[in-house]
Design a protein around this motif. Structure first.
Motif, PDB file in Angstrom:
ATOM      1  N   HIS A  80      50.978  47.759  49.364  1.00 49.18           N
ATOM      2  CA  HIS A  80      49.247  47.925  49.369  1.00 49.18           C
ATOM      3  C   HIS A  80      48.949  48.445  51.026  1.00 49.18           C
ATOM      4  O   HIS A  80      48.988  47.588  51.712  1.00 49.18           O
ATOM      5  N   SER A  81      47.581  48.840  51.401  1.00 47.90           N
ATOM      6  CA  SER A  81      47.178  49.175  52.930  1.00 47.90           C
ATOM      7  C   SER A  81      46.446  48.109  52.702  1.00 47.90           C
ATOM      8  O   SER A  81      46.297  48.214  53.704  1.00 47.90           O
ATOM      9  N   ASP A  82      45.705  47.787  51.976  1.00 50.51           N
ATOM     10  CA  ASP A  82      44.868  45.681  52.382  1.00 50.51           C
ATOM     11  C   ASP A  82      44.352  45.595  51.299  1.00 50.51           C
ATOM     12  O   ASP A  82      45.393  45.694  50.268  1.00 50.51           O
ATOM     13  N   ARG A  83      44.554  43.850  51.583  1.00 47.17           N
ATOM     14  CA  ARG A  83      43.217  43.010  50.562  1.00 47.17           C
ATOM     15  C   ARG A  83      42.697  43.721  49.571  1.00 47.17           C
ATOM     16  O   ARG A  83      43.047  43.117  48.826  1.00 47.17           O
ATOM     17  N   LYS A  84      42.113  44.627  50.162  1.00 43.28           N
ATOM     18  CA  LYS A  84      40.581  45.013  48.129  1.00 43.28           C
ATOM     19  C   LYS A  84      42.089  45.520  47.528  1.00 43.28           C
ATOM     20  O   LYS A  84      42.021  45.455  46.443  1.00 43.28           O
ATOM     21  N   ALA A  85      42.846  46.671  47.771  1.00 43.76           N
ATOM     22  CA  ALA A  85      44.020  47.034  47.506  1.00 43.76           C
ATOM     23  C   ALA A  85      44.988  46.174  46.473  1.00 43.76           C
ATOM     24  O   ALA A  85      45.713  46.182  45.611  1.00 43.76           O
ATOM     25  N   LEU A  86      44.890  45.461  47.341  1.00 43.01           N
ATOM     26  CA  LEU A  86      45.982  44.023  46.662  1.00 43.01           C
ATOM     27  C   LEU A  86      45.542  43.075  45.854  1.00 43.01           C
ATOM     28  O   LEU A  86      46.147  42.591  44.592  1.00 43.01           O
ATOM     29  N   ALA A  87      44.123  42.650  46.327  1.00 43.04           N
ATOM     30  CA  ALA A  87      43.903  42.130  44.893  1.00 43.04           C
ATOM     31  C   ALA A  87      43.450  43.077  43.551  1.00 43.04           C
ATOM     32  O   ALA A  87      43.128  42.286  42.799  1.00 43.04           O
ATOM     33  N   LYS A  88      43.474  44.440  44.135  1.00 45.67           N
ATOM     34  CA  LYS A  88      43.161  44.804  42.462  1.00 45.67           C
ATOM     35  C   LYS A  88      43.782  44.727  41.898  1.00 45.67           C
ATOM     36  O   LYS A  88      44.145  44.860  40.584  1.00 45.67           O
TER      37      LYS A  88
ATOM     38  N   LEU B  80      49.573  28.711  45.386  1.00 50.19           N
ATOM     39  CA  LEU B  80      48.237  29.412  44.298  1.00 50.19           C
ATOM     40  C   LEU B  80      47.042  29.365  44.501  1.00 50.19           C
ATOM     41  O   LEU B  80      46.288  28.355  44.872  1.00 50.19           O
ATOM     42  N   PHE B  81      46.539  30.558  44.706  1.00 50.36           N
ATOM     43  CA  PHE B  81      44.944  31.030  44.632  1.00 50.36           C
ATOM     44  C   PHE B  81      43.986  31.404  43.812  1.00 50.36           C
ATOM     45  O   PHE B  81      44.671  31.792  42.735  1.00 50.36           O
ATOM     46  N   PHE B  82      43.325  30.594  43.396  1.00 45.44           N
ATOM     47  CA  PHE B  82      42.047  31.346  41.927  1.00 45.44           C
ATOM     48  C   PHE B  82      40.794  32.250  42.887  1.00 45.44           C
ATOM     49  O   PHE B  82      39.917  31.896  43.379  1.00 45.44           O
ATOM     50  N   PRO B  83      41.783  33.923  42.662  1.00 39.18           N
ATOM     51  CA  PRO B  83      40.655  34.879  43.487  1.00 39.18           C
ATOM     52  C   PRO B  83      39.344  34.991  43.017  1.00 39.18           C
ATOM     53  O   PRO B  83      38.513  35.230  43.314  1.00 39.18           O
ATOM     54  N   GLU B  84      39.063  34.400  41.349  1.00 38.51           N
ATOM     55  CA  GLU B  84      37.834  34.717  41.267  1.00 38.51           C
ATOM     56  C   GLU B  84      36.650  33.713  41.733  1.00 38.51           C
ATOM     57  O   GLU B  84      35.504  33.913  41.670  1.00 38.51           O
ATOM     58  N   GLY B  85      36.704  32.160  42.439  1.00 33.65           N
ATOM     59  CA  GLY B  85      36.052  31.888  43.005  1.00 33.65           C
ATOM     60  C   GLY B  85      35.314  31.362  42.610  1.00 33.65           C
ATOM     61  O   GLY B  85      35.040  30.029  42.703  1.00 33.65           O
ATOM     62  N   THR B  86      35.683  30.734  41.215  1.00 36.88           N
ATOM     63  CA  THR B  86      34.912  29.690  40.203  1.00 36.88           C
ATOM     64  C   THR B  86      35.791  29.374  38.667  1.00 36.88           C
ATOM     65  O   THR B  86      36.280  30.672  38.365  1.00 36.88           O
ATOM     66  N   SER B  87      35.272  28.947  38.637  1.00 34.78           N
ATOM     67  CA  SER B  87      36.025  28.683  36.801  1.00 34.78           C
ATOM     68  C   SER B  87      35.300  29.622  35.932  1.00 34.78           C
ATOM     69  O   SER B  87      33.706  29.446  35.838  1.00 34.78           O
ATOM     70  N   THR B  88      35.244  30.502  34.697  1.00 32.45           N
ATOM     71  CA  THR B  88      34.874  30.950  33.333  1.00 32.45           C
ATOM     72  C   THR B  88      35.271  29.837  32.163  1.00 32.45           C
ATOM     73  O   THR B  88      35.875  29.258  32.254  1.00 32.45           O
ATOM     74  N   ASP B  89      34.453  30.455  31.535  1.00 31.10           N
ATOM     75  CA  ASP B  89      35.017  30.155  30.113  1.00 31.10           C
ATOM     76  C   ASP B  89      36.453  30.602  29.674  1.00 31.10           C
ATOM     77  O   ASP B  89      36.325  30.602  27.910  1.00 31.10           O
ATOM     78  N   GLY B  90      36.632  30.681  30.480  1.00 34.40           N
ATOM     79  CA  GLY B  90      38.356  31.683  29.814  1.00 34.40           C
ATOM     80  C   GLY B  90      38.322  32.537  28.629  1.00 34.40           C
ATOM     81  O   GLY B  90      39.008  32.919  28.155  1.00 34.40           O
ATOM     82  N   ARG B  91      37.458  33.533  28.604  1.00 33.19           N
ATOM     83  CA  ARG B  91      37.235  34.430  27.399  1.00 33.19           C
ATOM     84  C   ARG B  91      37.226  35.827  28.390  1.00 33.19           C
ATOM     85  O   ARG B  91      37.007  36.677  28.200  1.00 33.19           O
ATOM     86  N   ARG B  92      37.412  35.898  29.892  1.00 36.37           N
ATOM     87  CA  ARG B  92      37.267  36.979  30.527  1.00 36.37           C
ATOM     88  C   ARG B  92      37.884  37.223  31.460  1.00 36.37           C
ATOM     89  O   ARG B  92      37.931  35.609  32.372  1.00 36.37           O
ATOM     90  N   VAL B  93      37.769  37.977  32.653  1.00 37.69           N
ATOM     91  CA  VAL B  93      38.314  37.335  34.182  1.00 37.69           C
ATOM     92  C   VAL B  93      37.437  38.338  34.832  1.00 37.69           C
ATOM     93  O   VAL B  93      37.133  39.649  34.754  1.00 37.69           O
ATOM     94  N   LEU B  94      36.739  37.757  36.064  1.00 43.42           N
ATOM     95  CA  LEU B  94      36.288  38.127  37.327  1.00 43.42           C
ATOM     96  C   LEU B  94      36.831  39.087  37.747  1.00 43.42           C
ATOM     97  O   LEU B  94      37.346  38.615  38.417  1.00 43.42           O
ATOM     98  N   PRO B  95      35.793  39.932  39.139  1.00 44.58           N
ATOM     99  CA  PRO B  95      36.605  39.994  39.967  1.00 44.58           C
ATOM    100  C   PRO B  95      37.056  39.192  40.918  1.00 44.58           C
ATOM    101  O   PRO B  95      36.478  38.260  41.407  1.00 44.58           O
ATOM    102  N   PHE B  96      38.388  40.062  41.888  1.00 43.49           N
ATOM    103  CA  PHE B  96      39.390  38.432  42.810  1.00 43.49           C
ATOM    104  C   PHE B  96      37.753  39.322  43.644  1.00 43.49           C
ATOM    105  O   PHE B  96      37.338  40.499  44.350  1.00 43.49           O
ATOM    106  N   LYS B  97      37.475  38.020  44.649  1.00 48.20           N
ATOM    107  CA  LYS B  97      37.272  38.207  46.266  1.00 48.20           C
ATOM    108  C   LYS B  97      38.348  38.440  46.916  1.00 48.20           C
ATOM    109  O   LYS B  97      39.484  37.736  46.515  1.00 48.20           O
TER     110      LYS B  97
END
Length: 277
Positions: free
Chosen positions: A251-259, A161-178
């Motif tokens: 998916h063609s690459d890691r960026k497409a999969l992450a999105k 299990l990965f957290f691709p945001e790379g950090t925790s947030t206030d739980g009210r948003r989803v940050l762009p996935f790294k």
């Protein structure tokens, strides 16, 4: 790794006599269940490790029991939508709190991928090591080493299990996935057999409390946040939403999969919360 500081932490509500009583009995009960079962888990690993190696047919059930009991002890609602995937692969989720560990482990046999410094945290570090957490340094120079480790664990049937945001947030948003960690899924031998299941974690605050009551981010102290959660009455809840698994080979690459995974996680957030950055 950068830490998200996009919102000011809410003030902690005062803890009255009743609150301190709840802190005492909930804390002692949760600690007793957690560390008592940790002892059982470590004994079981003495047998499990030489017989099964990376495979763990017994001990994940101990972890799941502890995590389910945590919400019973706290008095928090715990609900689930969707189905857990049966295919081989990994899980990605948004990250809001230390409670995510309990919420995501309660229904699914998973192994967290965590930043290396967590291994040294008192209590949490011990639990993380015992339950098979993969610790990494977020350094591009170590990407190849990480990929080899992920491949070994994924081929052993572990759902990382990965957290691709790379950090925790206030739980009210989803940050762009790294996207860096998604590269491991495209190595030869994994690309054609793996799926990734996006999961959304949604917290509902106790009545009358700040919407980010359960979130833990930035410079917030763990001890103060733990006391606040233990003392709360009434409690709120957490909902886990399992989305349809995403086939890596589509998916063609890691960026497409992450999105694709990011979009799935964000779409389950209540409209008022899915703010992106």
């Amino acid at each position: 790794m950068s830490t998200w500081r996009g919102a000011a932490p809410p003030p902690s509500p005062p803890i009255g006599p009743g609150g301190w009583w709840r802190v005492a009995w909930r804390g002692l009960t949760l600690g007793g269940v957690t560390f008592g079962c940790l002892g059982v888990l470590l004994l079981a690993r003495l047998v499990e490790r030489p017989l099964f190696g990376w495979h763990r047919p017994l001990t994940p059930f101990i972890t799941q029991f502890v995590c389910r009991m945590a919400f019973v002890i706290l008095g928090m609602r715990y609900t689930v939508r969707g189905r857990q995937m049966r295919q081989r692969g990994a899980v990605v989720a948004n990250h809001a709190s230390w409670l995510d560990i309990f919420a995501l482990n309660a229904r699914k046999r998973i192994y967290f991928v965590s930043k290396a410094e967590v291994a040294g945290w008192p209590g949490i570090g011990w639990l993380a090591r015992a339950t098979g957490t993969v610790f990494i340094n977020r350094d591009r120079r170590e990407a190849r080493t990480h990929n080899d480790l992920f491949e070994e664990r994924l081929k052993a049937g572990h759902k990382l299990l990965f957290f691709p945001e790379g950090t925790s947030t206030d739980g009210r948003r989803v940050l762009p996935f790294k996207t860096t960690l998604f590269a491991a899924f495209f190595t030869e031998g994994l690309h054609d057999i793996l799926h990734v299941q996006p999961v959304t974690v949604i917290y509902t605050a106790p009545p009358g409390q700040h919407p980010a009551f359960y979130a833990w981010w930035g410079d917030m102290g763990f001890g103060e946040h733990l006391l606040k959660v233990l003392a709360a009455r009434p409690q709120g809840g957490v909902e886990i939403v399992y989305h349809a698994p995403v086939r890596v080979s589509d998916h063609s690459d890691r960026k497409a999969l992450a999105k694709a995974c990011e979009d799935a996680v964000r779409c389950a957030m209540p409209e008022s919360r899915a703010q992106g950055v």
